[in-house]
Design an enzyme around this catalytic site. Structure first.
Site, PDB file in Angstrom:
ATOM      1  N   GLY A 199       0.825  -1.204   0.000  1.00 49.84           N
ATOM      2  CA  GLY A 199       0.000   0.000   0.000  1.00 49.84           C
ATOM      3  C   GLY A 199       0.855   1.248   0.000  1.00 49.84           C
ATOM      4  O   GLY A 199       1.944   1.273  -0.576  1.00 49.84           O
ATOM      5  N   GLY A 204       1.872   2.425   5.756  1.00 47.64           N
ATOM      6  CA  GLY A 204       3.072   1.640   6.036  1.00 47.64           C
ATOM      7  C   GLY A 204       3.713   2.030   7.357  1.00 47.64           C
ATOM      8  O   GLY A 204       4.183   1.176   8.122  1.00 47.64           O
ATOM      9  N   GLU A 221       5.619  -3.218   0.986  1.00 45.90           N
ATOM     10  CA  GLU A 221       5.648  -2.980  -0.450  1.00 45.90           C
ATOM     11  C   GLU A 221       4.898  -1.681  -0.705  1.00 45.90           C
ATOM     12  O   GLU A 221       3.667  -1.653  -0.750  1.00 45.90           O
ATOM     13  CB  GLU A 221       4.993  -4.163  -1.196  1.00 45.90           C
ATOM     14  CG  GLU A 221       5.771  -5.462  -1.093  1.00 45.90           C
ATOM     15  CD  GLU A 221       7.121  -5.405  -1.792  1.00 45.90           C
ATOM     16  OE1 GLU A 221       7.286  -4.584  -2.722  1.00 45.90           O
ATOM     17  OE2 GLU A 221       8.024  -6.167  -1.420  1.00 45.90           O
ATOM     18  N   CYS A 256       1.719   0.483  -8.697  1.00 45.74           N
ATOM     19  CA  CYS A 256       2.837   1.021  -7.905  1.00 45.74           C
ATOM     20  C   CYS A 256       4.098   1.230  -8.730  1.00 45.74           C
ATOM     21  O   CYS A 256       4.939   2.051  -8.373  1.00 45.74           O
ATOM     22  CB  CYS A 256       3.123   0.106  -6.721  1.00 45.74           C
ATOM     23  SG  CYS A 256       3.490  -1.599  -7.182  1.00 45.74           S
TER      24      CYS A 256
END
Length: 487
Positions: A199, A204, A221, A256
């Site tokens: 995310g 995070g 990630e 991403c």
């Protein structure tokens, strides 16, 4: 009805009971066996094959994701990952023999991969099937019990995952918990043996803070502003097709590792923009809203966020292609902007949408300083035929991953680790790297009772000291001379 809803509520107590149940399963040794791991991996393949239509329908509801993209990027990649583990797992589970030193002679040693225990996977909404199941595949293959928390921003996919995982996989060891912030917070209160989160950096940090309370290791990630440096000495048509594919054919920029911005020279920018226009019209037509090949923006909040980026002062007049939006259908056309201010919002945060700024420099090597002035990205891309520039790019630019003369395809190579660096993430996965991410590498040394040298024990006489110093230095001749008393 209220009583029933109360029972269904998932809170800290529910999460604690869940973890306790899964720890019991793990303690039984069930998940450690090769046979159990293989049976679950086979079940994931079957789950994907049996429910292809349901999966594509869910992805269509959540993102208007084209059916073919859903098959390629979610269903096929998940199956490919499972099949790779089925092929390689026995080999990866074997202890790895390693050499020992003369100071431990006679001995042998090996590295044993053992499961961590009970792990938590919190997944993302942009590839809600792949980014949920791919880490779970690694966790299962490594022998762990797993809790998956899918993203509530993709509700149809989340509900389908909960249904299918319960139906196809071993619910005594693999569970799905749906919900939003309260459910995620309840899960994060628990002690896990690893947390795997996909995310953004803001969440995070929340995950890492929660993990720190229990000294729980994490894989984060995340993302970042992935740059594309475009030199002028290239096959422009091929380069542009690959950039357009990586930006707009991958969930309309909601990926991403999608190109976040381009850097090229002032002299080359007009040719690049014209080529981008031509390829975008070739792929999506003159009216991209009529195309079936492009996803919508996931929800109202993200649509508003992207609109804010476009409407900022000194940015709205930088649009050189696209810019159309339809709030009712949550669609924003592929949009190219030229020379937006570096302090604008669009250049300060990850775009995660169909907007692509182009920044210009006088000399292509000036792009390196521009990239290095920002946080380390998840991916970095370079298009050039200049081998010196290529070498300098690889050695100078720090990023999670890198591709020269293409975009995003490094994601498909299971022999490469996929993960970030700095603010773009911690840890990596894919292929063997997924197995390692969910394993503890236990060091094991074996010795017999022979060869017990008195030199290792007190009292340390001058002769013993000379012998031990020689051995610690790796000086075999000196050790021999010490033994026979010549030194």
């Amino acid at each position: 009805m209220a009583e029933e809803k109360k029972k269904e509520k998932f809170d800290v107590e529910s999460a604690s009971l869940l973890v306790k149940e899964l720890r019991g399963t793990f303690a039984s040794g069930k998940t450690k066996s090769y046979e159990w791991r293989v049976s679950q991996l086979k079940s994931i393949v079957k789950m994907m094959e049996d429910n292809e239509s349901q999966i594509t329908d869910a992805l269509s509801k959540d993102l208007s994701k084209p059916r073919f993209e859903s098959f390629v990027a979610e269903i096929s990649m998940t199956k490919t990952s499972s099949k790779l583990f089925l092929k390689e797992l026995k080999h990866w589970m074997k202890p790895e023999k390693v050499k020992t030193q003369i100071t431990t002679f006679p001995s042998s040693a090996e590295i044993v991969s053992e499961p961590l225990g009970v792990v938590l996977v919190i997944s993302a909404w942009n590839y809600p099937i792949l980014l949920s199941l791919d880490p779970v595949i690694g966790a299962i293959a490594a022998g762990n019990a797993v809790v998956l928390k899918p993203s509530e921003i993709a509700p149809a996919s989340s509900a389908l995952l909960a249904k299918l995982v319960e139906e196809y996989l071993d619910s005594s060891a693999i569970r799905v918990i749906e919900g939003s912030i309260p459910e995620t917070s309840a899960l994060l209160e628990q002690k896990w043996d690893k947390i795997f989160y996909t995310g953004n950096g803001r969440v995070g940090r929340v995950v890492m803070t929660a993990a720190a309370k229990h000294l729980t290791p994490v894989v984060l990630e995340l993302g970042g502003k992935s740059p594309v440096v475009v030199d002028s000495n290239i096959n422009l048509k091929v380069a542009v097709r690959r950039i357009v594919y990586g930006k707009w054919a991958c969930n309309n920029g909601q990926a991403c590792i999608a190109p976040d911005y381009i850097i090229t020279t002032k002299a080359f920018a007009p040719a690049l923009i014209n080529a981008l226009r031509c390829v975008l019209e070739e792929f999506y037509g003159k009216d991209p809203f009529k195309s079936d090949e492009i996803s919508r923006i996931v929800n109202d909040n993200h649509f508003a966020r992207l609109t804010k980026l476009l409407d900022e002062d000194y940015v709205s007049d930088k649009i050189v292609y696209g810019g159309q939006r339809d709030e009712a259908s949550l669609k924003i056309a592929p949009t190219i902007l030229l020379d937006v201010p570096e302090n604008s919002l669009i250049m300060q945060e990850e775009i995660f949408g169909p907007l692509l700024p182009i920044l210009t420099v006088d000399n292509i090597e000036e792009s390196f300083d521009l990239i290095q002035s920002k946080s380390k990205p998840l991916a970095a891309y370079l298009f050039t035929t200049d081998k010196k520039l290529e070498k300098k790019f690889v050695s100078t630019i720090s990023s999670g991953g890198m591709v020269v003369n293409d975009t995003v395809i490094h994601l498909t190579a299971h022999t490469l680790p996929f993960g970030g660096v700095g603010e773009s993430g911690i840890g990596s996965y894919h292929g063997k790297f997924s197995f390692d991410a969910f394993s503890h590498k236990k060091a094991v040394m074996y010795r017999g009772f022979g060869g017990d040298a008195s030199a290792r024990y007190p009292p340390f006489t001058p002769k013993k000291q000379k012998l031990l110093i020689a051995l610690l230095k790796g000086d075999i001749i000196g050790a021999i001379l010490a033994l026979i008393g010549w030194v």
